[in-house]
Structures are given as structure tokens and as C-alpha cells.
Design an enzyme around this catalytic site. Structure first.
Site, PDB file in Angstrom:
ATOM      1  CB  THR A  10      -0.929   0.000   1.238  1.00  0.00           C
ATOM      2  OG1 THR A  10      -1.810  -1.119   1.158  1.00  0.00           O
ATOM      3  CG2 THR A  10      -1.756   1.271   1.309  1.00  0.00           C
ATOM      4  CB  SER A  41       1.752  -7.871   1.120  1.00  0.00           C
ATOM      5  OG  SER A  41       0.617  -7.616   1.917  1.00  0.00           O
ATOM      6  CD  GLN A  44      -8.008 -23.069  17.405  1.00  0.00           C
ATOM      7  OE1 GLN A  44      -9.075 -22.493  17.626  1.00  0.00           O
ATOM      8  NE2 GLN A  44      -7.951 -24.308  16.944  1.00  0.00           N
TER       9      GLN A  44
END
Length: 326
Positions: free
Chosen positions: A10, A57, A261
Site C-alpha cells: 500500500t 502483499s 489458537q
């Protein structure tokens, strides 16, 4: 001289018919922006290299991690005192996690940065991150790989993207990173990376109802797999077919690395029987590692010129402090 590697992302994008797209010409924009800064005379000298093709990306691949590592080593051979990598934010943490290990023995600092809005856009963060990264070298006294974003430097293996908008997109996963690093790094001197290696590493998230039939094709296709477990490293241990699939993969030499997680989770297999079963199947616990760092470390281990047992050894080691204190 600071060498800047511009991959796209970006920070240098320009509008197109399909939305923002990578564009050349970032160096001219940066030189013009620097000329307008009051602190321009104090900025370190720098030169920029565009790594064609410039990419969003989202299109980053694992072999490109190797290319970036090689470019950093080449910059060092050319006399660079440091390297800045300009990278899109979507996969910045993944690239950073890999380069933390691929560049662990590089003797100059590397800073990875990007922006959430393109240079020149209203309220863009491009220049604060670009010039902030350049000036951050003044505070770095050791050859580390770090991410710089919105005035924060964080270990490359310890960053996480938590927002898709706004300046504060990246945060450290853990705060005590420097205190937890140990002496394993000193043992890496003779470890060689095969620059032509193209290992296949992937992630598998456990979920209620997961079946061996879902995992088996992935286990057959990879050299290493990050298993995203519940809590402190538990899995459906009563699913004998799934446990057997993990065990067979480990016996074939596939590296299996378990993470939690939970955003603030540590893998400690012997806390629960459901975790101990994973250890018996040949899965290695990664302590508190992030998904991005775990995938990068797997890639590094699979790229190293080591035999299967040596790779398992290094996967267990707390090389940069990434496993934490457990």
C-alpha cells in the site's frame, strides 16, 4: 548507507481502474517528501531498490521470503549498515516471522515497515513509518530484525496485525520479548540455509468435528505443518484416526508444530491428557509462538541443510525467545 528494498504494498500504491495497485516511482516520492522535512539533514543516507515485480502483499509467497533474505545478505556484502524492507501490511507479519529466522545470523539490523494508506493520500501514515524506520536505526545497537509501525519497534517474530484500518494496525504479541531471549542464537553460526530450497509449509486450524480425511491430504503435501490447537495445546485426542494421521506424518519426517489458537496462549502439552496425546504422536510444542512466527520458523528449519532429527532439534529450541519461558 541504509539499503531500502521496496516490494510494493500500500505504501507506494496508486489508483487504478480496479482499485489501488502497486506502482513504481516510490523513490522519487520519498526524496521529495524528505526534502520538505526539517530534519532532512539528520536523516541517514539511503538508496532504494525496487524488487520487480512489485506486488500487493496478498500475493506474497514463501519462496519470496528466500529472495528477500538473499537481498538482505547482498546488501550487507555491498556495505549496507542496515536494511529497510517496504512491505504490504496484509502479510507483513508472516514475512517478518520468516525473516526473523532466515536472517538470524545477519550482522546488520533489518527493519520491516509499510503503511495503511498510500503515500500522498490524505492522512496517510506512509511517511511517518518510512522516515520513522530510517531514524529507528539510531536506537538499534544489535543486529536484529524488527518491525516498525506507528512509532513502535517490535521483534519481527513477535508482531501481529490486529486491525485492517487505522494507524495502530500492528501490536507486539508479547511484551517481555527481550527478557526471554536466550543463548541459542550463538549456536547458529554453522547452520546453513539452502537458498534453492522450496519447502512446503502450511497451517491447520483444529475445530470441533475435524476429521482425518480433512487433514490427510495436507499432511501428504507438506514438509512442515503448524497445528493451531485449543487452549494450552489440546486436540480431539479421542479421534484415533486423526491422531494416527499425525503420527504417520511425523514418522515420515514431516515437522509438526503446535501453537495455541488463543491470542495469549501457551502450549504446554502435559497440562491435559488431550495435549499429551499430541506429544506422543510426534507433535512439537511451540510455547507462545504466533501463527506467523511458527510458520516462518518451520520454513527456516525445512530450508536448513540439516537432517530430520537436527531439524526437530532446532524447532524445539528457543532460538530468539519466541517460545517464551515455557
Amino acid at each position: 548507507m541504509i539499503h531500502i528494498l521496496y516490494t510494493g504494498g500500500t505504501i507506494g500504491m496508486q489508483p487504478s481502474a480496479d482499485g489501488l495497485a502497486p506502482a513504481s516511482g516510490f523513490e522519487a516520492l520519498a526524496r521529495a517528501a524528505q526534502a520538505q522535512r526539517s530534519d532532512a539533514p539528520q536523516m541517514p543516507e539511503w538508496q532504494l531498490k525496487e524488487l520487480a515485480p512489485l506486488i500487493d502483499s496478498a500475493n506474497m509467497t514463501q519462496p519470496q521470503w528466500q529472495r528477500l533474505a538473499q537481498e538482505c545478505w547482498e546488501a550487507r556484502r555491498q556495505g549496507a549498515s542496515g536494511v529497510v524492507i517496504l512491505h504490504g501490511t496484509d502479510t507483513l507479519a508472516f514475512t517478518s516471522g520468516a525473516l526473523a529466522f532466515l536472517l538470524a545470523t545477519l550482522d546488520i539490523p533489518v527493519i520491516i515497515t509499510g503503511s495503511m494508506l498510500p503515500a500522498g493520500a490524505p492522512q496517510s501514515d506512509a511517511w511517518e513509518n518510512f522516515f520513522g524506520a530510517l531514524t529507528a536505526f539510531e536506537q538499534i545497537s544489535t543486529p536484529v530484525v524488527e518491525v516498525f509501525f506507528h512509532d513502535i519497534c517490535m521483534a519481527a517474530w513477535n508482531c501481529r496485525k490486529v486491525r485492517s484500518t487505522g494507524r495502530h494496525a500492528f501490536v507486539p504479541a508479547w511484551e517481555d520479548t527481550h527478557a526471554s531471549a536466550n543463548t541459542q542464537l550463538a549456536k547458529l553460526g554453522n547452520l546453513r540455509i539452502n537458498a534453492d530450497a522450496s519447502p512446503q509449509v502450511a497451517t491447520l486450524t483444529l475445530f470441533p468435528g475435524i476429521q482425518a480425511a480433512y487433514a490427510e491430504p495436507l499432511l501428504q503435501a507438506v514438509d512442515g505443518l503448524v497445528i493451531e490447537c485449543y487452549g494450552s495445546g489440546t486436540a480431539p485426542s479421542e479421534n484415533s484416526a486423526l491422531m494416527a494421521a499425525f503420527e504417520r506424518a511425523a514418522e515420515r519426517g514431516v515437522l509438526l508444530l503446535a501453537i495455541s489458537q488463543c491470542a495469549q496462549g501457551n502450549v504446554v502439552f502435559d497440562t491435559y491428557a488431550a495435549g499429551s496425546r499430541l506429544a506422543k504422536a510426534g507433535v512439537i510444542g511451540a510455547g507462545r509462538m504466533t501463527r506467523e512466527a511458527a510458520l516462518g520458523k518451520l520454513y527456516w528449519c525445512c530450508s536448513a541443510e540439516l537432517d530430520a532429527e537436527q531439524r526437530r532439534y532446532w524447532l524445539r529450541q528457543n532460538v530468539l525467545g519466541e517460545h517464551g519461558s515455557v
